[in-house]
Design a protein around this motif. Structure first.
Motif, PDB file in Angstrom:
ATOM      1  N   ARG A  46      -3.060  30.600  39.949  1.00 50.95           N
ATOM      2  CA  ARG A  46      -1.606  30.410  39.806  1.00 50.95           C
ATOM      3  C   ARG A  46      -0.965  30.161  41.175  1.00 50.95           C
ATOM      4  O   ARG A  46      -0.104  29.297  41.319  1.00 50.95           O
ATOM      5  CB  ARG A  46      -1.007  31.638  39.121  1.00 50.95           C
TER       6      ARG A  46
ATOM      7  N   SER B  55       5.861  30.586  31.317  1.00 55.42           N
ATOM      8  CA  SER B  55       5.437  31.982  31.117  1.00 55.42           C
ATOM      9  C   SER B  55       6.603  32.815  30.586  1.00 55.42           C
ATOM     10  O   SER B  55       7.773  32.443  30.736  1.00 55.42           O
ATOM     11  CB  SER B  55       4.963  32.580  32.449  1.00 55.42           C
ATOM     12  N   GLU B  56       6.240  33.952  29.999  1.00 55.13           N
ATOM     13  CA  GLU B  56       7.273  34.871  29.511  1.00 55.13           C
ATOM     14  C   GLU B  56       8.139  35.343  30.689  1.00 55.13           C
ATOM     15  O   GLU B  56       9.354  35.471  30.564  1.00 55.13           O
ATOM     16  CB  GLU B  56       6.588  36.053  28.832  1.00 55.13           C
TER      17      GLU B  56
ATOM     18  N   ALA C  77       5.482  32.023  39.331  1.00 51.51           N
ATOM     19  CA  ALA C  77       4.822  32.048  38.017  1.00 51.51           C
ATOM     20  C   ALA C  77       4.937  30.674  37.351  1.00 51.51           C
ATOM     21  O   ALA C  77       5.695  29.822  37.799  1.00 51.51           O
ATOM     22  CB  ALA C  77       5.483  33.111  37.145  1.00 51.51           C
ATOM     23  N   TYR C  78       4.191  30.497  36.249  1.00 49.63           N
ATOM     24  CA  TYR C  78       4.287  29.244  35.509  1.00 49.63           C
ATOM     25  C   TYR C  78       5.641  29.176  34.795  1.00 49.63           C
ATOM     26  O   TYR C  78       6.114  30.184  34.270  1.00 49.63           O
ATOM     27  CB  TYR C  78       3.159  29.149  34.476  1.00 49.63           C
TER      28      TYR C  78
END
Ligand SMILES: Cc1cc2nc3c(=O)[nH]c(=O)nc-3n(C[C@H](O)[C@H](O)[C@H](O)COP(=O)(O)O)c2cc1C
Length: 166
Positions: A142, A85-86, A81-82
């Protein structure tokens, strides 16, 4: 100040970040795969690298971190994930909270993207639009971005974080 830099890795991303962290750390230092660690008593500071597996540190890194009590600990991780990100931030928090619950002081945290094993991506694509990781255009983008990491900018960012430690 003697520092141990250690890491757990499946496909090499986290090892690369560990090497950047190791380069940046000042003072006496050693770098070791988590699998080779026999004891941690001789170190003043332990910097642990993990890869994210289902929203948490991978099992091997997690088990090792559970053995740390009342230590100065830094963490660095890689994930698909980034990093802003949460999902990423929740992983970092969860890992730090678990360390703190055992009396450790968390001295630094870092996380960046890491290429996802192409076999895993193939499986997710095969599961199709009904699977939990349906290959939407956003996900494909992504995954494609993750494939470029960790890169020089990530190594440099990790060095900034860990190079600042005393
Ligand atoms: C079994 C498995 C589970 C994963 N779970 C997650 C996840 O929950 N969230 C995420 O962002 N990335 C996830 N990833 C991606 C990895 O965290 C990422 O590719 C990482 O950089 C791999 O590190 P390594 O090369 O050091 O093994 C997963 C990868 C695998 C193989």
């Amino acid at each position: 100040m003697k520092t141990l830099v250690t890491y757990s890795t499946l496909t090499g991303n986290t090892k690369k970040v560990a090497e950047a962290v190791f380069e940046a750390v000042s003072g006496e230092k050693e770098i070791m795969d988590i699998k080779s660690i026999k004891e941690t008593d001789g170190y003043d500071r332990i910097l642990v690298g993990y890869w994210v597996d289902k929203g948490d540190a991978n099992e091997e890194a997690k088990k090792f971190m559970e053995t740390l009590k009342n230590k100065k600990v830094g963490t660095f991780g890689t994930l698909g994930a980034y990093p802003d990100s949460e999902h990423a931030q929740k992983c970092v928090e969860k890992i730090s909270e678990a360390l703190k619950a055992n009396g450790n002081t968390v001295v630094a945290e870092f996380i960046c993207q890491g290429a996802i094993d192409p076999k895993i991506i193939e499986t997710m694509r095969k599961m199709g639009s009904n699977g939990p990781h349906a290959p939407t255009p956003e996900r494909e983008a992504r995954w494609a971005e993750a494939a470029k990491h960790p890169n020089e900018a990530d190594f440099s960012a990790a060095k900034d974080v860990f190079g600042k430690l005393d």
